[in-house]
Design an enzyme around this catalytic site. Structure first.
Site, short mmCIF file in Angstrom:
data_model
loop_
_atom_site.label_atom_id
_atom_site.label_comp_id
_atom_site.label_asym_id
_atom_site.label_seq_id
_atom_site.Cartn_x
_atom_site.Cartn_y
_atom_site.Cartn_z
N SER A 186 0.85 -1.18 0.00
CA SER A 186 0.00 0.00 0.00
C SER A 186 0.89 1.24 0.00
O SER A 186 2.05 1.18 0.42
CB SER A 186 -0.88 0.00 1.25
N TYR A 199 -1.48 -0.67 10.71
CA TYR A 199 -1.65 -1.00 9.30
C TYR A 199 -0.44 -0.55 8.48
O TYR A 199 0.10 -1.31 7.67
CB TYR A 199 -2.93 -0.36 8.76
N LYS A 203 2.28 -2.95 6.27
CA LYS A 203 2.58 -2.79 4.84
C LYS A 203 4.06 -2.48 4.61
O LYS A 203 4.64 -2.90 3.60
CB LYS A 203 1.68 -1.72 4.24
#
Length: 245
Positions: free
Chosen positions: A137, A150, A154
Site C-alpha cells: 500500500s 496497518y 505494509k
C-alpha cells in the site's frame, strides 16, 4: 502480454472473495489460468464460483498457519501467487490494542510467509519458475492518521518482499509488490464517501483521483506474466503520483 501465457498455469489468489481479489481472480480465469481462490468466507467463494465455475475455492482462515499449509498442499504445484488478503483495524497510536496488532500482522504479513513458503518449496523441488506478487500500500511509505499498525504491516510487506526476491530469485521465482492508493472497491467507496475526507487525500494525488479496481488488477497481471521476466524485488506504486509529491 503473451496471449496464451496463463493457459495451463495455476494461480493462487488470497483474499479472493471481494474487491481487488475477486476482480483479479475472475480476470485470470478469463485469461485461461487455473485459479485457486482463497477466502475465509465461504459465502463469498460461492458468489465467486457462481460467476465462473472453473475457479477452485479454498476456504481457510489465513491467520491459522497449520490450516493454511494443509489447505494449499492438494493444489500444488502453483506457479503464480498473489498475496492479496489483508485486514485493517484503525485506531489512534495511543489507543492501539495488542490483540489488534496481532490480528493485523498475522493476516497482513505472517500469512504471506506461510503460503509463500509452501508454494516456493514445492516449485524449488520441481525446478519450476514462479512469480509472486504481494499487495502492499502507499501506507507502507507514507504516514496515515490512525493507521499506525496497518502502515507498519505494509512496510513489513515491502521489506519481506525484497528478502524473498533475494533468496528465491536464484530459483527463478520472482517476488514483487504493488502499493495502491485508495482503491474504489465497494468498501473503499463507503470508507471514502465523506467529501471532506476524500478531498484531503485527493489533494495529495497529482492525477486527482482514486484508483479503480482495474488500475490495480492490470499491473498485478503484468508482474505475474512473461512481460516482466527481469523485474524482481520491486515495489510498484499505483497511486497517481502520491508518493512522488
Amino acid at each position: 502480454m503473451t496471449e496464451n501465457y496463463f493457459q495451463n498455469k495455476t494461480v493462487c489468489v488470497t483474499g479472493a472473495g471481494r474487491g481487488i481479489g475477486q476482480s483479479l481472480t475472475l480476470k485470470l480465469a478469463k485469461l485461461g489460468a487455473k485459479v485457486i481462490a482463497v477466502s475465509k468466507t465461504n459465502e463469498h467463494l460461492k458468489e465467486l464460483i457462481a460467476q465462473d465455475n472453473s475457479i477452485t475455492p479454498v476456504c481457510v482462515d489465513l491467520a491459522d498457519w497449520n490450516a493454511t499449509k494443509e489447505a494449499i498442499k492438494p493444489h500444488l504445484p502453483i506457479q503464480l501467487l498473489v498475496n492479496n488478503a489483508a485486514v485493517a483495524i484503525l485506531d489512534s497510536f495511543l489507543d492501539v490494542k495488542p490483540e489488534d496488532f496481532d490480528t493485523l500482522f498475522n493476516v497482513n504479513v505472517r500469512s504471506i510467509i506461510c503460503i509463500s513458503q509452501e508454494i516456493a518449496r514445492d516449485l524449488i523441488e520441481r525446478k519450476l519458475p514462479g512469480s509472486i506478487v504481494n499487495l502492499s500500500s502507499q501506507a507502507s511509505a507514507a504516514a496515515l492518521k490512525d493507521h499506525s499498525v496497518y502502515c507498519s504491516t505494509k512496510a513489513a510487506v515491502d521489506g519481506l518482499t525484497r528478502v524473498m526476491a533475494l533468496e528465491l530469485g536464484p530459483h527463478q521465482i520472482r517476488v514483487n509488490t504493488v502499493q495502491p492508493t485508495v482503491v474504489l472497491t465497494d468498501m473503499g467507496r463507503i470508507g471514502w464517501s465523506d467529501e471532506k475526507k476524500a478531498a484531503g487525500m485527493l489533494s495529495k494525488i497529482p492525477l486527482n483521483r482514486f484508483a479503480e479496481v482495474e488500475d490495480v488488477v492490470d499491473p498485478i497481471i503484468f508482474l505475474l506474466s512473461d512481460k516482466s521476466q527481469m523485474i524482481n524485488g520491486v515495489a510498484l506504486p499505483i497511486d497517481g503520483g502520491f508518493l512522488a509529491t
